[in-house]
Scaffold this motif. Structure first.
Motif, short mmCIF file in Angstrom:
data_model
loop_
_atom_site.label_atom_id
_atom_site.label_comp_id
_atom_site.label_asym_id
_atom_site.label_seq_id
_atom_site.Cartn_x
_atom_site.Cartn_y
_atom_site.Cartn_z
N MET A 142 0.83 -1.21 0.00
CA MET A 142 0.00 0.00 0.00
C MET A 142 0.86 1.26 0.00
SD MET A 142 -3.38 0.83 2.04
CE MET A 142 -4.24 2.36 1.86
N ILE A 143 1.97 1.17 0.71
CA ILE A 143 2.87 2.32 0.75
C ILE A 143 3.37 2.64 -0.65
CG2 ILE A 143 5.08 3.20 1.63
CD1 ILE A 143 4.57 1.59 4.16
N GLU A 144 3.71 1.56 -1.35
CA GLU A 144 4.14 1.75 -2.75
C GLU A 144 3.06 2.41 -3.58
OE1 GLU A 144 5.51 -1.86 -4.57
OE2 GLU A 144 7.10 -1.98 -3.04
N GLN A 145 1.82 1.94 -3.36
CA GLN A 145 0.68 2.46 -4.13
C GLN A 145 0.53 3.97 -3.88
OE1 GLN A 145 -3.02 0.61 -3.18
NE2 GLN A 145 -4.02 1.45 -5.00
N ILE A 146 0.66 4.34 -2.61
CA ILE A 146 0.54 5.77 -2.26
C ILE A 146 1.62 6.56 -2.99
CG2 ILE A 146 0.73 7.49 -0.43
CD1 ILE A 146 -0.36 5.37 1.50
N ASP A 147 2.85 6.07 -2.91
CA ASP A 147 3.97 6.76 -3.56
C ASP A 147 3.76 6.91 -5.05
OD1 ASP A 147 5.29 7.28 -1.28
OD2 ASP A 147 6.78 5.63 -1.48
N SER A 148 3.34 5.81 -5.68
CA SER A 148 3.23 5.88 -7.14
C SER A 148 2.07 6.80 -7.56
CB SER A 148 3.12 4.48 -7.75
OG SER A 148 1.78 4.10 -7.88
N LEU A 149 0.96 6.78 -6.76
CA LEU A 149 -0.16 7.69 -7.10
C LEU A 149 0.28 9.15 -6.98
CD1 LEU A 149 -3.43 6.24 -5.55
CD2 LEU A 149 -2.97 6.77 -7.96
N LEU A 150 1.01 9.40 -5.91
CA LEU A 150 1.45 10.78 -5.65
C LEU A 150 2.38 11.27 -6.77
CD1 LEU A 150 0.67 12.71 -3.50
CD2 LEU A 150 2.71 12.06 -2.18
N SER A 151 3.33 10.41 -7.17
CA SER A 151 4.26 10.90 -8.20
C SER A 151 3.55 11.02 -9.55
CB SER A 151 5.51 10.02 -8.28
OG SER A 151 5.14 8.71 -8.60
N GLN A 152 2.59 10.14 -9.77
CA GLN A 152 1.79 10.24 -11.01
C GLN A 152 1.03 11.58 -11.02
OE1 GLN A 152 -0.75 6.77 -11.40
NE2 GLN A 152 -2.05 7.89 -12.87
N ALA A 153 0.39 11.88 -9.83
CA ALA A 153 -0.39 13.11 -9.73
C ALA A 153 0.51 14.33 -9.91
CB ALA A 153 -1.09 13.19 -8.38
N ARG A 154 1.72 14.26 -9.34
CA ARG A 154 2.65 15.37 -9.44
C ARG A 154 3.04 15.62 -10.89
NH1 ARG A 154 6.48 13.89 -5.70
NH2 ARG A 154 5.47 15.04 -4.01
N ALA A 155 3.32 14.54 -11.60
CA ALA A 155 3.70 14.64 -13.01
C ALA A 155 2.56 15.27 -13.82
CB ALA A 155 4.04 13.26 -13.56
N GLU A 156 1.35 14.85 -13.50
CA GLU A 156 0.19 15.37 -14.24
C GLU A 156 0.01 16.87 -14.01
OE1 GLU A 156 -3.91 13.31 -14.20
OE2 GLU A 156 -2.34 11.80 -14.54
N LEU A 157 0.15 17.27 -12.74
CA LEU A 157 -0.04 18.68 -12.43
C LEU A 157 1.06 19.55 -13.06
CD1 LEU A 157 -1.27 18.80 -8.75
CD2 LEU A 157 -2.52 19.43 -10.82
N SER A 158 2.24 18.96 -13.15
CA SER A 158 3.34 19.78 -13.67
C SER A 158 3.13 20.13 -15.15
CB SER A 158 4.67 19.06 -13.48
OG SER A 158 4.76 18.00 -14.39
N THR A 159 2.30 19.37 -15.83
CA THR A 159 2.05 19.70 -17.24
C THR A 159 0.73 20.43 -17.44
OG1 THR A 159 1.00 17.59 -17.65
CG2 THR A 159 3.37 17.69 -18.05
N ALA A 160 -0.03 20.63 -16.33
CA ALA A 160 -1.34 21.30 -16.49
C ALA A 160 -1.12 22.73 -16.98
CB ALA A 160 -2.08 21.31 -15.16
N ALA A 161 -1.85 23.09 -18.05
CA ALA A 161 -1.64 24.41 -18.64
C ALA A 161 -2.67 25.43 -18.21
CB ALA A 161 -1.63 24.30 -20.17
N ASP A 162 -3.83 24.97 -17.74
CA ASP A 162 -4.85 25.94 -17.33
C ASP A 162 -5.71 25.39 -16.19
OD1 ASP A 162 -6.60 24.12 -18.47
OD2 ASP A 162 -6.60 25.16 -20.41
N GLU A 163 -6.63 26.22 -15.73
CA GLU A 163 -7.48 25.88 -14.58
C GLU A 163 -8.26 24.59 -14.81
OE1 GLU A 163 -7.87 27.38 -11.69
OE2 GLU A 163 -6.59 29.13 -12.04
N GLN A 164 -8.73 24.39 -16.03
CA GLN A 164 -9.55 23.20 -16.31
C GLN A 164 -8.74 21.92 -16.10
OE1 GLN A 164 -9.78 25.96 -18.20
NE2 GLN A 164 -11.61 25.94 -19.53
N GLN A 165 -7.50 21.95 -16.56
CA GLN A 165 -6.67 20.75 -16.43
C GLN A 165 -6.35 20.47 -14.96
OE1 GLN A 165 -3.35 20.95 -19.12
NE2 GLN A 165 -4.70 21.13 -20.91
N VAL A 166 -6.18 21.55 -14.17
CA VAL A 166 -5.93 21.38 -12.73
C VAL A 166 -7.16 20.74 -12.08
CG1 VAL A 166 -5.48 22.56 -10.55
CG2 VAL A 166 -4.34 23.31 -12.65
N GLU A 167 -8.34 21.29 -12.49
CA GLU A 167 -9.58 20.78 -11.92
C GLU A 167 -9.79 19.30 -12.29
OE1 GLU A 167 -11.41 21.76 -9.72
OE2 GLU A 167 -13.28 20.63 -9.94
#
Ligand code: DAH
Length: 352
Positions: free
Chosen positions: A1-26
């Motif tokens: 489960m710890i691994e799952q948390i880590d991988s979800l978090l880094s996935q989410a971080r990667a996604e946010l780093s490419t978000a270009a506008d409010e809609q993508q953040v939402e």
């Protein structure tokens, strides 16, 4: 489960780093923290965690969610900061650029010539008056001694209105004035003598366009009435005026002529400026050395009678001249049509 948390978090971080506008953040927020979001889903999975590990695991999940929320906030901020930057960039003002200048207009050369003429007569004590361009027959012709069918009507080809225009006074205007001489009548009907009148304005004739003719042009009418006004006054006044306008070097010549409203009548010529009055090989004056500039004469007693002036007591002189003619001579323009084509290359050559 710890691994799952880590991988979800880094996935989410990667996604946010490419978000270009409010809609993508939402969209990312919904994906991870929404009702069916994958991070929120971890909470639901707590039931499967052994009871002893639950507090630890619960804290890990809560931390992960808090981290993600902080990341969301940060991303939102940087997106709006970027948008503001772009707005500022768009509105950037370079204060070192040269200003936009306004182009100065010119007085039209015909207006300049007209102003010059009116100014000279103002100094001689003349009063300026304006009159209508659509005119009654009595003012343009009848009271100037030109009844219907009089041959003098052929001196000027008249433009008649298709439908007469009724005035307040009841008399219909039927034509476009062919000269400003009607202003003599209009003025004398309204003012008792003595008179010193200058009346500039547009006049119209059925002429075809050529080098020296336009169907609309500008005249100035002059009229002086008083006791003892003589032909010598006419000559003296015109002499002063024309020398003032064209310079001391010009000679003047009076030539007997005919106008129905003056007796005697004279046309006035000035010596040609192009050839100095010699006429030698001169196209300007057609080799005569002289250029006709105006019509004039002593007011006919019948004109005084028509306006109710005492013709035994008063005498006067009148004159009329064409302004375009003056402008042509003053600036050496060879084609009168240039004055009405509004070509800026032509108009800009005249002084302000
Ligand atoms: N009205 C004349 C024309 O248009 C010019 C003229 C001649 C005016 C003699 C006058 C005058 O006042 O006395 O050709």
């Amino acid at each position: 489960m710890i691994e799952q948390i880590d991988s979800l978090l880094s996935q989410a971080r990667a996604e946010l780093s490419t978000a270009a506008d409010e809609q993508q953040v939402e969209a990312a927020r919904v994906k991870y923290l929404g009702k069916h979001g994958s991070l929120s889903g971890l909470r639901k999975g707590m039931g499967a965690v052994p009871a002893a590990d639950r507090p630890k695991m619960g804290k890990l999940v809560t931390d992960a969610i808090a981290q993600f929320e902080a990341l969301l906030e940060e991303t939102r901020k940087s997106i709006s900061a970027r948008a503001l930057q772009a707005d500022l960039q768009r509105e950037k003002l370079d204060v070192t650029l040269p200003g936009r200048t306004h182009r100065r207009g010119h007085r039209h050369p015909v207006s300049q010539a007209l102003d010059d003429i009116v100014e000279i007569f103002a100094r001689l004590g003349f009063h300026k008056a304006d009159g209508p361009e659509i005119e009654w027959d009595i003012y343009n012709f009848e009271k100037l001694g030109i009844p219907a069918d009089h041959p003098a009507r052929d001196m000027q080809d008249t433009l008649y209105l298709e439908a007469p225009v009724r005035s307040l006074a009841g008399t219909p205007a039927t034509l476009l004035r062919t000269h400003t001489s009607g202003m003599q009548i209009r003025y004398m009907e309204q003012h008792p003598p003595p008179v010193r009148l200058i009346a500039p304005g547009r006049v119209y004739r059925r002429d075809n366009l050529d080098l020296t003719h336009t169907p609309m042009f500008t005249q100035v009418e002059g009229l002086v009435v008083g006791e003892g006004v003589s032909l010598a006054d006419l000559k003296g006044t015109l002499f002063v005026f024309l020398r003032e306008l064209f310079g001391e070097a010009r000679e003047l010549r009076f030539r007997p002529s005919f106008f129905p409203y003056t007796e005697p009548s004279a046309e006035v010529d000035i010596s040609c400026g192009a050839c100095g009055g010699t006429g030698r090989d001169c196209g300007m004056c057609k080799r005569t050395g002289w250029i006709e500039i105006l019509g004039s004469g002593m007011v006919h007693p019948a004109v005084f009678q028509a306006v109710g002036y005492d013709a035994d007591r008063y005498t006067g002189f009148a004159f009329g001249l064409g302004i375009e003619r003056v402008a042509l001579l003053k600036w050496g323009v060879e084609d009168i049509r240039l004055f009405y084509e509004n070509d800026l290359r032509f108009l800009e050559q005249f002084p302000l």
